[in-house]
Design an enzyme around this catalytic site. Structure first.
Site, PDB file in Angstrom:
ATOM      1  N   SER A 185       0.833  -1.201   0.000  1.00  0.00           N
ATOM      2  CA  SER A 185       0.000   0.000   0.000  1.00  0.00           C
ATOM      3  C   SER A 185       0.864   1.245   0.000  1.00  0.00           C
ATOM      4  O   SER A 185       2.036   1.213   0.378  1.00  0.00           O
ATOM      5  CB  SER A 185      -0.910   0.019   1.240  1.00  0.00           C
ATOM      6  OG  SER A 185      -0.150   0.210   2.416  1.00  0.00           O
ATOM      7  N   LYS A 186       0.262   2.353  -0.420  1.00  0.00           N
ATOM      8  CA  LYS A 186       0.966   3.633  -0.423  1.00  0.00           C
ATOM      9  C   LYS A 186       1.362   4.033   0.988  1.00  0.00           C
ATOM     10  O   LYS A 186       2.464   4.518   1.243  1.00  0.00           O
ATOM     11  CB  LYS A 186       0.076   4.714  -1.033  1.00  0.00           C
ATOM     12  CG  LYS A 186      -0.451   4.409  -2.417  1.00  0.00           C
ATOM     13  CD  LYS A 186      -1.507   5.430  -2.834  1.00  0.00           C
ATOM     14  CE  LYS A 186      -2.213   5.031  -4.102  1.00  0.00           C
ATOM     15  NZ  LYS A 186      -3.307   5.950  -4.455  1.00  0.00           N
ATOM     16  N   ARG A 187       0.440   3.827   1.921  1.00  0.00           N
ATOM     17  CA  ARG A 187       0.662   4.274   3.297  1.00  0.00           C
ATOM     18  C   ARG A 187       1.796   3.507   3.968  1.00  0.00           C
ATOM     19  O   ARG A 187       2.615   4.081   4.673  1.00  0.00           O
ATOM     20  CB  ARG A 187      -0.633   4.113   4.102  1.00  0.00           C
ATOM     21  CG  ARG A 187      -0.530   4.596   5.549  1.00  0.00           C
ATOM     22  CD  ARG A 187      -1.888   4.568   6.229  1.00  0.00           C
ATOM     23  NE  ARG A 187      -2.853   5.421   5.530  1.00  0.00           N
ATOM     24  CZ  ARG A 187      -4.135   5.502   5.871  1.00  0.00           C
ATOM     25  NH1 ARG A 187      -4.609   4.781   6.859  1.00  0.00           N
ATOM     26  NH2 ARG A 187      -4.942   6.300   5.201  1.00  0.00           N
TER      27      ARG A 187
END
Length: 493
Positions: free
Chosen positions: A246-248
């Site tokens: 994920s980006k996070r």
């Protein structure tokens, strides 16, 4: 057979990451496989997080990967009226109702369920309100959401998934879910279905993290009297700790832009992404665009999650070794003119492009690229590791400097001697240059390797590379003579 229509509907809340790129790729492959259409739809209903920069980044990333679309980009917010009309239609047909339960009331019920160690689900308090009761609450100024009324049926909702087979979920396990917020804005659950119906989507190819949405969306299709698309849920892409990419959690290491900046070849990245959770049923790993379109089928998508092995211990790439390997194979085998175009774009960005490489020096440029590419990993390496062939401001690596130059102080005399002899050659070629080096080594009573290794470091800044006398021919007599004439600066601290 109905014409195949698929869609890629990213949310513009950040850069295009590899999980989304893989989803786009598989939809693109299925459209191409069936002479169908790929629709690009930007789902920008999250006004707080959606940005123009993200939209541009997504479009730019898809274009760089070569994943063209046939319709769009459409923007979900442009069709808000359609979403609201669908909600009204569901209310009128009795498939939805207004719910006046407050957040505080729902929270108390949630806490009670937690205390009783039960899973919380909406209990249908407002499900059977009469029209008069609902009107009274509205007249009193009570805010309401719109909930979908899940059919009170025995047994399970059943649908087919091209990857996972028959999917069942008991009706009793599906709560009446919200489709419109109290501020009148429809939720993703409804918007997505309405848009897919409007765009005549025949196949929905997306990650298994959407499985919880699919059951409810099937109910919406049925309530809106629309035919169900074919569903195909792909496995998730996980890291080595089995966490979803994920980006996070992973930052730029999983962004398409990261690989672009590192010099990876667009189709090599696509080739790698295709193999994350899909296999051709053979040992083949390298596919051209045409080959991958030909062999791609939905039933070869794996049911098991794939692992993206981005290695933080690798200071240069921070990425999956398999991706590096695939990129190397493309780099070393692709048509040299195609490679030249990729290198050109990078050279322009690095400020070392010369228009002569497409003019009188084109043949030299192509042959030099071909000479040096076998040891490189990415396109960026031509401007870094191979910079000495194209510019005079190249770096000399510490390891070869210490091993091949600083260890022999006399090279400050020997290299200029070699420079003079090279300058005096009427015919500077591989044979005459090698004869010159070996003759000088004999005169100096040293091993030829001392001169050869010293030259390699001085001329290219590298420890290894093509054959030394191939390097001399690539650099040319004038450049070789100039660089060997004075190497005192290499001994300065």
């Amino acid at each position: 057979m109905t014409d195949v229509r698929v869609r890629f509907p990213p949310s513009p809340t950040g850069y295009l990451h590899i999980g989304s790129a893989r989803t786009a790729l598989l939809n693109w492959l299925w459209a191409k496989k069936n002479n169908g259409k790929l629709i690009l739809r930007i789902e920008d209903t999250d006004a707080e997080r959606s940005t123009q920069k993200s939209i541009e980044g997504i479009i730019d990333g898809l274009q760089w990967l070569g994943l063209d679309w046939d319709e769009g980009p459409y923007f979900q917010t442009e069709f808000a009226e359609n979403h609201c009309k669908a909600a009204d239609q569901l209310l009128e047909s009795g498939h939805a109702y207004k719910c006046f339960c407050t957040k505080e009331e729902l929270e108390k019920k949630r806490e009670a369920a937690k205390a009783a160690k039960k899973e919380f689900g909406y209990d249908g308090t407002c499900r059977n309100l009469s029209s008069e009761e609902a009107a009274e609450k509205e007249a009193a100024g009570l805010a309401s959401v719109i909930r979908f009324k899940v059919p009170e049926l025995e047994g399970s909702l059943v649908y087919h998934d091209e990857v996972l087979g028959t999917i069942k979920r008991a009706y009793d396990d599906i709560e009446d879910f919200v489709i419109v917020r109290s501020n009148g804005k429809p939720l993703y659950m409804l918007c997505n279905v309405v848009d897919d119906i409007r765009d005549r989507i025949t196949h929905i190819i997306r990650g298994q993290d959407h499985m919880s949405n699919t059951t409810r969306q099937v109910l919406l299709y049925q309530a809106l009297d629309a035919p169900l698309p074919v569903f195909a849920h792909m496995p998730l892409t996980l890291d080595l700790q089995k966490r979803k990419i994920s980006k996070r959690s992973h930052g730029e290491l999983v962004s398409v832009q990261f690989y672009r900046e590192k010099g990876f070849i667009p189709w090599a990245l696509c080739n790698f992404l295709a193999l994350l959770g899909w296999n051709p049923g053979t040992e083949q790993e390298i596919f051209s665009r045409e080959e991958l379109i030909e062999v791609f089928t939905l039933d070869r998508i794996s049911k098991v999650n794939s692992v993206f092995n981005h290695q933080k211990g690798n200071p240069k790439f921070f990425t999956d070794p398999k991706l590096i390997s695939i990129n190397e194979q493309y780099l070393r085998s692709m048509d040299i003119s195609v490679l030249a175009e990729l290198v050109k774009q990078d050279f322009i960005e690095q400020g070392i492009w010369d228009d002569a490489y497409e003019g009188e020096q084109k043949e030299w440029f192509l042959s030099t690229l071909d000479l040096i590419r076998d040891r490189f990993h990415t396109v960026r390496d031509f401007a870094t590791l191979g910079r000495a062939y194209f510019a005079d401001d190249y770096a000399v690596e510490d390891k070869p400097l210490k091993k091949n130059v600083l260890k022999y102080p006399d090279l400050t005399t020997w290299m200029p001697m070699l420079s003079e002899r090279f300058d005096g050659l009427d015919d500077f070629n591989k044979e005459t240059s090698e004869e010159t080096v070996r003759a000088l080594a004999t005169e100096l009573d040293i091993k030829p390797g001392i001169l050869i290794n010293g030259m390699r470091t001085v001329l290219t800044g590298q420890l290894a590379g093509p054959g030394m006398f191939d390097i001399l021919m690539a650099l040319g007599q004038e450049r070789v003579v100039q660089r060997l004439s004075n190497i005192d600066h290499l001994y300065e601290e």
